[in-house]
Design a protein around this motif. Structure first.
Motif, PDB file in Angstrom:
ATOM      1  N   GLU A  48      52.776  27.034  31.475  1.00 52.06           N
ATOM      2  CA  GLU A  48      54.179  26.841  31.482  1.00 52.06           C
ATOM      3  C   GLU A  48      54.784  28.127  32.375  1.00 52.06           C
ATOM      4  O   GLU A  48      55.229  28.053  33.127  1.00 52.06           O
ATOM      5  N   CYS A  49      54.227  29.231  32.002  1.00 51.94           N
ATOM      6  CA  CYS A  49      54.051  31.005  32.616  1.00 51.94           C
ATOM      7  C   CYS A  49      53.382  31.691  34.073  1.00 51.94           C
ATOM      8  O   CYS A  49      54.296  31.967  34.469  1.00 51.94           O
ATOM      9  N   ASN A  50      52.176  30.676  33.869  1.00 50.53           N
ATOM     10  CA  ASN A  50      51.280  31.962  34.953  1.00 50.53           C
ATOM     11  C   ASN A  50      50.083  30.236  35.490  1.00 50.53           C
ATOM     12  O   ASN A  50      50.505  29.817  34.879  1.00 50.53           O
ATOM     13  N   ILE A  51      49.872  30.652  36.674  1.00 48.54           N
ATOM     14  CA  ILE A  51      48.900  30.392  37.085  1.00 48.54           C
ATOM     15  C   ILE A  51      47.153  31.512  36.922  1.00 48.54           C
ATOM     16  O   ILE A  51      47.677  32.361  37.149  1.00 48.54           O
ATOM     17  N   HIS A  52      46.398  30.841  36.590  1.00 47.65           N
ATOM     18  CA  HIS A  52      45.647  31.843  36.601  1.00 47.65           C
ATOM     19  C   HIS A  52      44.617  31.236  37.254  1.00 47.65           C
ATOM     20  O   HIS A  52      43.833  29.906  37.195  1.00 47.65           O
ATOM     21  N   LEU A  53      43.368  31.896  37.853  1.00 44.99           N
ATOM     22  CA  LEU A  53      42.114  31.489  39.067  1.00 44.99           C
ATOM     23  C   LEU A  53      40.916  32.434  39.341  1.00 44.99           C
ATOM     24  O   LEU A  53      41.186  33.275  39.137  1.00 44.99           O
ATOM     25  N   GLU A  54      40.173  31.428  38.534  1.00 43.64           N
ATOM     26  CA  GLU A  54      39.090  32.470  38.878  1.00 43.64           C
ATOM     27  C   GLU A  54      37.636  31.078  39.442  1.00 43.64           C
ATOM     28  O   GLU A  54      37.702  30.520  39.768  1.00 43.64           O
ATOM     29  N   LYS A  55      37.305  32.644  40.580  1.00 42.83           N
ATOM     30  CA  LYS A  55      36.006  32.945  41.493  1.00 42.83           C
ATOM     31  C   LYS A  55      34.518  32.734  40.767  1.00 42.83           C
ATOM     32  O   LYS A  55      34.181  34.184  40.430  1.00 42.83           O
ATOM     33  N   GLY A  56      33.618  31.988  41.317  1.00 44.20           N
ATOM     34  CA  GLY A  56      32.610  32.538  41.329  1.00 44.20           C
ATOM     35  C   GLY A  56      31.558  31.338  41.120  1.00 44.20           C
ATOM     36  O   GLY A  56      31.638  30.915  41.891  1.00 44.20           O
ATOM     37  N   ARG A  57      30.753  31.839  40.802  1.00 38.08           N
ATOM     38  CA  ARG A  57      29.468  30.813  41.480  1.00 38.08           C
ATOM     39  C   ARG A  57      29.371  30.619  40.072  1.00 38.08           C
ATOM     40  O   ARG A  57      29.260  29.063  39.347  1.00 38.08           O
ATOM     41  N   THR A  58      27.899  30.819  38.980  1.00 37.93           N
ATOM     42  CA  THR A  58      26.706  29.936  38.000  1.00 37.93           C
ATOM     43  C   THR A  58      27.656  31.349  36.440  1.00 37.93           C
ATOM     44  O   THR A  58      28.542  30.468  35.769  1.00 37.93           O
ATOM     45  N   ARG A  59      28.932  32.085  37.072  1.00 36.45           N
ATOM     46  CA  ARG A  59      29.981  32.323  35.905  1.00 36.45           C
ATOM     47  C   ARG A  59      30.652  33.561  36.646  1.00 36.45           C
ATOM     48  O   ARG A  59      30.804  33.212  38.159  1.00 36.45           O
ATOM     49  N   LYS A  60      31.897  34.024  36.144  1.00 32.95           N
ATOM     50  CA  LYS A  60      33.266  33.707  36.760  1.00 32.95           C
ATOM     51  C   LYS A  60      33.056  35.572  37.299  1.00 32.95           C
ATOM     52  O   LYS A  60      32.300  36.930  36.536  1.00 32.95           O
ATOM     53  N   LEU A  61      33.270  35.206  38.742  1.00 33.91           N
ATOM     54  CA  LEU A  61      32.835  36.792  39.283  1.00 33.91           C
ATOM     55  C   LEU A  61      34.246  37.665  39.202  1.00 33.91           C
ATOM     56  O   LEU A  61      34.641  38.798  39.743  1.00 33.91           O
ATOM     57  N   THR A  62      35.731  36.496  39.471  1.00 41.58           N
ATOM     58  CA  THR A  62      36.867  37.439  39.893  1.00 41.58           C
ATOM     59  C   THR A  62      38.173  36.453  39.331  1.00 41.58           C
ATOM     60  O   THR A  62      37.861  36.156  39.258  1.00 41.58           O
ATOM     61  N   GLU A  63      39.151  37.480  38.909  1.00 41.48           N
ATOM     62  CA  GLU A  63      39.813  36.077  38.013  1.00 41.48           C
ATOM     63  C   GLU A  63      41.767  37.013  38.613  1.00 41.48           C
ATOM     64  O   GLU A  63      42.114  37.790  39.128  1.00 41.48           O
ATOM     65  N   TRP A  64      42.677  35.741  38.261  1.00 41.56           N
ATOM     66  CA  TRP A  64      43.614  36.808  38.833  1.00 41.56           C
ATOM     67  C   TRP A  64      44.606  35.783  38.051  1.00 41.56           C
ATOM     68  O   TRP A  64      44.428  34.549  38.234  1.00 41.56           O
ATOM     69  N   THR A  65      45.902  36.725  37.490  1.00 38.65           N
ATOM     70  CA  THR A  65      46.632  35.943  36.701  1.00 38.65           C
ATOM     71  C   THR A  65      48.211  35.978  37.168  1.00 38.65           C
ATOM     72  O   THR A  65      48.506  37.573  37.588  1.00 38.65           O
ATOM     73  N   LEU A  66      48.612  35.244  37.978  1.00 33.88           N
ATOM     74  CA  LEU A  66      50.119  35.479  38.571  1.00 33.88           C
ATOM     75  C   LEU A  66      50.973  34.634  38.051  1.00 33.88           C
ATOM     76  O   LEU A  66      50.911  33.740  37.265  1.00 33.88           O
ATOM     77  N   PRO A  67      52.484  35.448  38.053  1.00 30.91           N
ATOM     78  CA  PRO A  67      53.635  34.253  37.560  1.00 30.91           C
ATOM     79  C   PRO A  67      54.239  33.091  38.155  1.00 30.91           C
ATOM     80  O   PRO A  67      53.952  32.973  39.523  1.00 30.91           O
ATOM     81  N   ARG A  68      54.126  31.661  37.347  1.00 30.81           N
ATOM     82  CA  ARG A  68      54.213  30.858  38.153  1.00 30.81           C
ATOM     83  C   ARG A  68      55.883  30.771  38.843  1.00 30.81           C
ATOM     84  O   ARG A  68      55.724  30.285  39.360  1.00 30.81           O
ATOM     85  N   PRO A  69      56.924  31.276  38.809  1.00 32.61           N
ATOM     86  CA  PRO A  69      57.681  31.080  39.221  1.00 32.61           C
ATOM     87  C   PRO A  69      57.917  31.653  40.158  1.00 32.61           C
ATOM     88  O   PRO A  69      58.780  31.884  40.972  1.00 32.61           O
ATOM     89  N   TYR A  70      57.025  32.687  40.520  1.00 38.98           N
ATOM     90  CA  TYR A  70      57.259  33.372  42.121  1.00 38.98           C
ATOM     91  C   TYR A  70      56.126  33.531  43.074  1.00 38.98           C
ATOM     92  O   TYR A  70      56.156  33.959  44.177  1.00 38.98           O
ATOM     93  N   VAL A  71      55.241  32.494  42.248  1.00 43.46           N
ATOM     94  CA  VAL A  71      53.633  32.165  43.047  1.00 43.46           C
ATOM     95  C   VAL A  71      54.152  31.394  44.771  1.00 43.46           C
ATOM     96  O   VAL A  71      55.210  30.272  43.702  1.00 43.46           O
ATOM     97  N   ARG A  72      53.785  30.368  45.427  1.00 45.58           N
ATOM     98  CA  ARG A  72      53.923  30.487  46.655  1.00 45.58           C
ATOM     99  C   ARG A  72      52.260  29.118  47.290  1.00 45.58           C
ATOM    100  O   ARG A  72      52.270  30.400  47.047  1.00 45.58           O
TER     101      ARG A  72
END
Length: 170
Positions: free
Chosen positions: A84-108
């Motif tokens: 509802e409020c955030n967009i969360h992106l996780e990247k990795g291979r077998t486990r999470k290596l990096t992640e970002w949490t961005l506010p949904r209303p301001y993400v393009r």
């Protein structure tokens, strides 16, 4: 591939490259090629062309390295959670290596149309000065499906077409 995952936080998508064969299948093909190459190299060595043997070994080592690197690249994963409020992106291979949490209303989502008709468009999540590539390994159909899913969830998609002056060699 774009898959829906169960989530209580909102829509959760698993993005993975298409894999035509498992690791076990890749090893079995390599072993079959090893047996065939050993048979041919042994025959050539018995005929007097012993110099073939080291080159067959080098060829098989290069093939093994290529299979390993390709299989490893195909294990990449991205998990995109649209809440509802955030967009969360996780990247990795077998486990999470990096992640970002961005506010949904301001993400393009920035969508660069490809120069070549068979290449997939490039997607990126943008928030202020942060630009994060999204699904760079997806094929054309999967990228279109992801764009449709994002648009259906109310995410703003900024489309950019290639310049008409760009030639074929880029």
């Amino acid at each position: 591939m774009v898959e829906h995952l169960n989530s209580q936080d909102g829509v959760r998508l698993l993005l993975t490259p298409n894999r035509s064969l498992s690791w076990r299948g890749n090893v079995q093909i390599w072993l079959a090629l090893l047996a065939l190459s050993a048979l041919i190299a042994t025959g050539m060595a018995l005929a007097g062309a012993w110099v073939i043997v080291p080159f067959a070994g080098l060829e098989l080592a290069a093939l093994a390295a290529g299979i390993y690197l390709t299989s490893r690249a195909c294990q990449r994963r991205e998990v995109l959670t649209i809440g509802e409020c955030n967009i969360h992106l996780e990247k990795g291979r077998t486990r999470k290596l990096t992640e970002w949490t961005l506010p949904r209303p301001y993400v393009r989502v920035h969508l660069d149309a490809p120069v070549h008709p068979f290449a997939p468009p490039k997607l990126a999540l943008i928030h202020r000065d942060t630009e994060i590539s999204l699904g760079s390994f997806l094929n054309v159909d999967d990228t279109e499906r992801l764009v449709q899913l994002l648009e259906s969830r109310g995410i703003v998609i900024e489309r950019k077409t290639p310049d008409p002056e760009i030639g074929l060699w880029f």
